[in-house]
Design a protein around this motif. Structure first.
Motif, mmCIF file in Angstrom:
data_model
loop_
_atom_site.group_PDB
_atom_site.id
_atom_site.type_symbol
_atom_site.label_atom_id
_atom_site.label_comp_id
_atom_site.label_asym_id
_atom_site.label_seq_id
_atom_site.Cartn_x
_atom_site.Cartn_y
_atom_site.Cartn_z
ATOM 1 N N GLU A 84 0.813 -1.225 0.000
ATOM 2 C CA GLU A 84 0.000 0.000 0.000
ATOM 3 C C GLU A 84 0.841 1.268 0.000
ATOM 4 N N ALA A 85 2.088 1.192 0.424
ATOM 5 C CA ALA A 85 2.951 2.378 0.452
ATOM 6 C C ALA A 85 3.592 2.666 -0.903
ATOM 7 N N PHE A 86 3.339 1.800 -1.896
ATOM 8 C CA PHE A 86 4.011 1.924 -3.182
ATOM 9 C C PHE A 86 3.066 2.280 -4.323
ATOM 10 N N THR A 87 2.036 3.054 -4.044
ATOM 11 C CA THR A 87 1.041 3.400 -5.055
ATOM 12 C C THR A 87 1.676 4.075 -6.269
ATOM 13 N N VAL A 88 2.629 4.969 -6.047
ATOM 14 C CA VAL A 88 3.285 5.668 -7.160
ATOM 15 C C VAL A 88 4.031 4.669 -8.043
ATOM 16 N N ILE A 89 4.647 3.674 -7.442
ATOM 17 C CA ILE A 89 5.366 2.654 -8.215
ATOM 18 C C ILE A 89 4.383 1.852 -9.059
ATOM 19 N N PHE A 90 3.240 1.464 -8.492
ATOM 20 C CA PHE A 90 2.235 0.711 -9.250
ATOM 21 C C PHE A 90 1.675 1.551 -10.392
ATOM 22 N N THR A 91 1.547 2.845 -10.165
ATOM 23 C CA THR A 91 1.094 3.754 -11.218
ATOM 24 C C THR A 91 2.101 3.768 -12.363
ATOM 25 N N THR A 92 3.378 3.837 -12.027
ATOM 26 C CA THR A 92 4.442 3.839 -13.039
ATOM 27 C C THR A 92 4.469 2.522 -13.810
ATOM 28 N N ILE A 93 4.313 1.413 -13.110
ATOM 29 C CA ILE A 93 4.299 0.101 -13.765
ATOM 30 C C ILE A 93 3.130 0.011 -14.747
ATOM 31 N N ALA A 94 1.943 0.440 -14.318
ATOM 32 C CA ALA A 94 0.769 0.391 -15.201
ATOM 33 C C ALA A 94 0.984 1.256 -16.438
ATOM 34 N N ALA A 95 1.545 2.441 -16.253
ATOM 35 C CA ALA A 95 1.809 3.324 -17.395
ATOM 36 C C ALA A 95 2.831 2.688 -18.343
ATOM 37 N N THR A 96 3.834 2.021 -17.809
ATOM 38 C CA THR A 96 4.835 1.351 -18.633
ATOM 39 C C THR A 96 4.211 0.210 -19.427
ATOM 40 N N VAL A 97 3.350 -0.572 -18.795
ATOM 41 C CA VAL A 97 2.662 -1.668 -19.489
ATOM 42 C C VAL A 97 1.855 -1.115 -20.662
ATOM 43 N N ILE A 98 1.182 -0.017 -20.451
ATOM 44 C CA ILE A 98 0.382 0.597 -21.515
ATOM 45 C C ILE A 98 1.275 1.016 -22.681
ATOM 46 N N VAL A 99 2.402 1.646 -22.385
ATOM 47 C CA VAL A 99 3.326 2.076 -23.441
ATOM 48 C C VAL A 99 3.868 0.877 -24.211
ATOM 49 N N VAL A 100 4.237 -0.192 -23.517
ATOM 50 C CA VAL A 100 4.764 -1.390 -24.180
ATOM 51 C C VAL A 100 3.708 -1.996 -25.100
ATOM 52 N N ILE A 101 2.471 -2.094 -24.634
ATOM 53 C CA ILE A 101 1.402 -2.665 -25.461
ATOM 54 C C ILE A 101 1.171 -1.816 -26.705
ATOM 55 N N VAL A 102 1.163 -0.516 -26.550
ATOM 56 C CA VAL A 102 0.967 0.373 -27.705
ATOM 57 C C VAL A 102 2.111 0.197 -28.702
ATOM 58 N N ARG A 103 3.329 0.079 -28.208
ATOM 59 C CA ARG A 103 4.474 -0.136 -29.113
ATOM 60 C C ARG A 103 4.395 -1.483 -29.810
ATOM 61 N N LEU A 104 3.976 -2.517 -29.092
ATOM 62 C CA LEU A 104 3.870 -3.854 -29.681
ATOM 63 C C LEU A 104 2.764 -3.928 -30.730
ATOM 64 N N ALA A 105 1.758 -3.109 -30.596
ATOM 65 C CA ALA A 105 0.610 -3.150 -31.510
ATOM 66 C C ALA A 105 1.033 -2.918 -32.959
ATOM 67 N N ARG A 106 2.090 -2.168 -33.172
ATOM 68 C CA ARG A 106 2.562 -1.903 -34.532
ATOM 69 C C ARG A 106 2.999 -3.161 -35.261
ATOM 70 N N LYS A 107 3.414 -4.177 -34.508
ATOM 71 C CA LYS A 107 3.973 -5.398 -35.101
ATOM 72 C C LYS A 107 3.080 -6.610 -34.847
ATOM 73 N N LEU A 108 1.848 -6.378 -34.540
ATOM 74 C CA LEU A 108 0.939 -7.444 -34.134
ATOM 75 C C LEU A 108 0.121 -7.933 -35.323
ATOM 76 N N TYR A 109 0.207 -9.245 -35.599
ATOM 77 C CA TYR A 109 -0.544 -9.822 -36.714
ATOM 78 C C TYR A 109 -1.412 -10.998 -36.280
ATOM 79 N N SER A 110 -1.566 -11.202 -35.014
ATOM 80 C CA SER A 110 -2.339 -12.320 -34.494
ATOM 81 C C SER A 110 -3.603 -11.804 -33.815
#
Length: 186
Positions: A84-110
């Motif tokens: 519970e003391a690491f809310t900012v870290i979880f926010t950063t992780i979620a934002a990073t996951v979103i960026v990675v998914i958006v980047r991967l979408a360019r090469k996604l054919y499945s």
């Protein structure tokens, strides 16, 4: 980001010319990913708005006897209330996951990978919205959880979308289907 792309196995390909024959290509895979993500996000957001308006500070609603109830809680931590003391870290992780998914979408054919990543994206956006905009403050907000099975952690629809997307990715990986649409028979 490039490391994540390498690990997940998306080779550098030209969107329109290098797609495997018979696979979804071009804008279709992005449309599927975005449709699934938006649907998961809107269902999560709508359910949380309803829970906050009607269920918060109220007695839990029993759905299936003692096996399942709806009970509004605020979770500042990760799964099972850990960290519970690491809310900012979880926010950063979620934002990073979103960026990675958006980047991967360019090469996604499945198509199955588009669905899986759409579920992850929608769920991550749902919980990220809570962490950014809910009290106690920006980037410190607590996620609204309300689905309370007996003898299990309380969770929400975003958590369900993330878990379903993760399970689908594991299944696709075990079956040898890569995000770029190629199939490996090991």
């Amino acid at each position: 980001m490039a490391e994540a792309e390498r690990v997940i196995g998306t080779p550098e390909v030209d969107d329109e010319t290098a797609a495997p024959a018979g696979q979804p290509r071009g804008k279709r895979r992005i449309a599927v990913l975005l449709t699934v993500a938006i649907l998961a996000y809107l269902l999560d957001l709508g359910s949380k708005m309803l829970v906050v308006a009607k269920l918060e500070h109220q007695e839990p609603i029993r759905v299936i006897g003692d096996l399942l109830k709806f009970q509004a809680i605020r979770n500042a931590g990760a799964a099972f209330g850990i960290g519970e003391a690491f809310t900012v870290i979880f926010t950063t992780i979620a934002a990073t996951v979103i960026v990675v998914i958006v980047r991967l979408a360019r090469k996604l054919y499945s198509l199955p990978w588009a669905i899986a990543l759409g579920l992850l994206l929608g769920g991550a956006l749902g919980n990220l919205t809570d962490r950014i905009f809910r009290s106690p403050g920006i980037f410190q907000g607590a996620v609204v959880d309300f689905i309370a099975p007996a003898h299990f952690a309380v969770f929400n629809l975003a958590d369900s979308a993330i878990c379903c997307g993760g399970v689908l990715i594991v299944i696709l990986s075990f079956r040898g289907l890569d995000p770029d649409g190629t199939v490996h028979k090991d």
